[in-house]
Design an enzyme around this catalytic site. Sequence first.
Site, mmCIF file in Angstrom:
data_model
loop_
_atom_site.group_PDB
_atom_site.id
_atom_site.type_symbol
_atom_site.label_atom_id
_atom_site.label_comp_id
_atom_site.label_asym_id
_atom_site.label_seq_id
_atom_site.Cartn_x
_atom_site.Cartn_y
_atom_site.Cartn_z
ATOM 1 N N ASP A 101 0.833 -1.199 0.000
ATOM 2 C CA ASP A 101 0.000 0.000 0.000
ATOM 3 C C ASP A 101 0.870 1.253 0.000
ATOM 4 O O ASP A 101 0.724 2.131 -0.838
ATOM 5 C CB ASP A 101 -0.977 0.005 1.191
ATOM 6 C CG ASP A 101 -0.302 -0.312 2.527
ATOM 7 O OD1 ASP A 101 0.932 -0.496 2.574
ATOM 8 O OD2 ASP A 101 -1.021 -0.377 3.542
ATOM 9 N N ASP A 104 6.801 3.763 3.748
ATOM 10 C CA ASP A 104 6.980 4.943 4.598
ATOM 11 C C ASP A 104 8.456 4.956 5.042
ATOM 12 O O ASP A 104 9.327 5.334 4.270
ATOM 13 C CB ASP A 104 5.991 4.796 5.756
ATOM 14 C CG ASP A 104 5.964 5.966 6.708
ATOM 15 O OD1 ASP A 104 6.324 7.072 6.316
ATOM 16 O OD2 ASP A 104 5.582 5.778 7.882
ATOM 17 N N PHE A 153 -0.382 11.759 6.763
ATOM 18 C CA PHE A 153 -1.026 10.499 7.128
ATOM 19 C C PHE A 153 -2.209 10.274 6.195
ATOM 20 O O PHE A 153 -3.188 11.007 6.229
ATOM 21 C CB PHE A 153 -1.488 10.479 8.588
ATOM 22 C CG PHE A 153 -2.009 9.123 8.954
ATOM 23 C CD1 PHE A 153 -1.142 8.074 9.223
ATOM 24 C CD2 PHE A 153 -3.377 8.868 8.953
ATOM 25 C CE1 PHE A 153 -1.614 6.802 9.498
ATOM 26 C CE2 PHE A 153 -3.864 7.594 9.232
ATOM 27 C CZ PHE A 153 -2.977 6.566 9.502
ATOM 28 N N ARG A 166 -10.910 1.963 5.194
ATOM 29 C CA ARG A 166 -10.224 1.199 4.142
ATOM 30 C C ARG A 166 -11.042 1.176 2.846
ATOM 31 O O ARG A 166 -10.499 1.026 1.766
ATOM 32 C CB ARG A 166 -9.979 -0.240 4.594
ATOM 33 C CG ARG A 166 -8.953 -0.362 5.719
ATOM 34 C CD ARG A 166 -8.544 -1.818 5.882
ATOM 35 N NE ARG A 166 -7.802 -2.056 7.108
ATOM 36 C CZ ARG A 166 -6.494 -1.875 7.249
ATOM 37 N NH1 ARG A 166 -5.767 -1.445 6.239
ATOM 38 N NH2 ARG A 166 -5.902 -2.126 8.402
HETATM 39 P P1 5GP Z 1 7.064 1.421 7.020
HETATM 40 O O1 5GP Z 1 7.569 0.143 7.603
HETATM 41 O O2 5GP Z 1 7.509 1.638 5.594
HETATM 42 O O3 5GP Z 1 7.375 2.617 7.889
HETATM 43 O O4 5GP Z 1 5.491 1.384 7.070
HETATM 44 C C1 5GP Z 1 4.773 0.609 6.219
HETATM 45 C C2 5GP Z 1 3.358 0.427 6.680
HETATM 46 O O5 5GP Z 1 2.909 1.442 7.587
HETATM 47 C C3 5GP Z 1 2.449 0.519 5.484
HETATM 48 O O6 5GP Z 1 2.332 -0.722 4.836
HETATM 49 C C4 5GP Z 1 1.164 0.998 6.096
HETATM 50 O O7 5GP Z 1 0.398 -0.098 6.556
HETATM 51 C C5 5GP Z 1 1.610 1.841 7.283
HETATM 52 N N1 5GP Z 1 1.615 3.267 6.927
HETATM 53 C C6 5GP Z 1 2.676 4.049 6.659
HETATM 54 N N2 5GP Z 1 2.308 5.300 6.371
HETATM 55 C C7 5GP Z 1 0.956 5.318 6.453
HETATM 56 C C8 5GP Z 1 -0.026 6.340 6.245
HETATM 57 O O8 5GP Z 1 0.233 7.506 5.912
HETATM 58 N N3 5GP Z 1 -1.329 5.943 6.403
HETATM 59 C C9 5GP Z 1 -1.687 4.686 6.763
HETATM 60 N N4 5GP Z 1 -2.988 4.422 6.895
HETATM 61 N N5 5GP Z 1 -0.787 3.703 6.961
HETATM 62 C C10 5GP Z 1 0.529 4.024 6.798
#
Ligand code: 5GP
Length: 182
Positions: A101, A104, A153, A166
């Site tokens: 999805d 981040d 976010f 969702r």
């Molecule tokens: P990472 O490990 O890259 O920091 O985070 C990945 C996961 O964090 C994504 O697959 C997602 O589920 C969640 N995530 C990161 N940023 C966002 C955001 O802006 N909104 C939402 N709803 N989930 C996020």
Amino acid sequence: MPKEKIIGKLLFTEEQIQARAKEIAEQIDRDFSGEDVILLCTLKGSVLWFSDILRYMKTDAKIDFLSASSYGASTVSSGVVKISFDPQVNMYNHNVIVVEDIVDTGRTLSYMLPKLEERGPKSVKLCTMLNKQARRTDDVTPDYIGFEVDDLFVIGYGLDFDQRFRGLPYISYLDEEDVESL
Ligand code: 5GP
């Protein structure tokens, strides 16, 4: 455009997202012409984007699912990656495309991708709906990116806030005021 009131501030409409998914599916078809492909959906946030990519691809792909999470009931990452990882499909010597999805910090994928490599795939590529490059701490580079987003976010089109939203047919972002009014 949805007729009901938009939750948060609109970033991408359903039409924009699906048009981009189609372009990426066509790119994947070109890149994997005549080859087998396994599409791996990371639950739960990728389900809508994953199904768009799968539908628009002409290449016949096998599919499987895995679950990884680092966010709880908050808009800030907990920093803890929880992975329940058990795709049943045989990846050995197959091309795997992980469909995410949003990337981040990259922490989840920098944990998950080496685990996939242990299964001896022919190749592993990463296809993400959204890329939040400004927040990257880990060395993760998506091969296919739907859209770049700023450090916001985001919710909708599979992405949640505390498991809500969702099903929104668009991607928007929540600021502090929005969160207070939910
Ligand atoms: P990472 O490990 O890259 O920091 O985070 C990945 C996961 O964090 C994504 O697959 C997602 O589920 C969640 N995530 C990161 N940023 C966002 C955001 O802006 N909104 C939402 N709803 N989930 C996020």
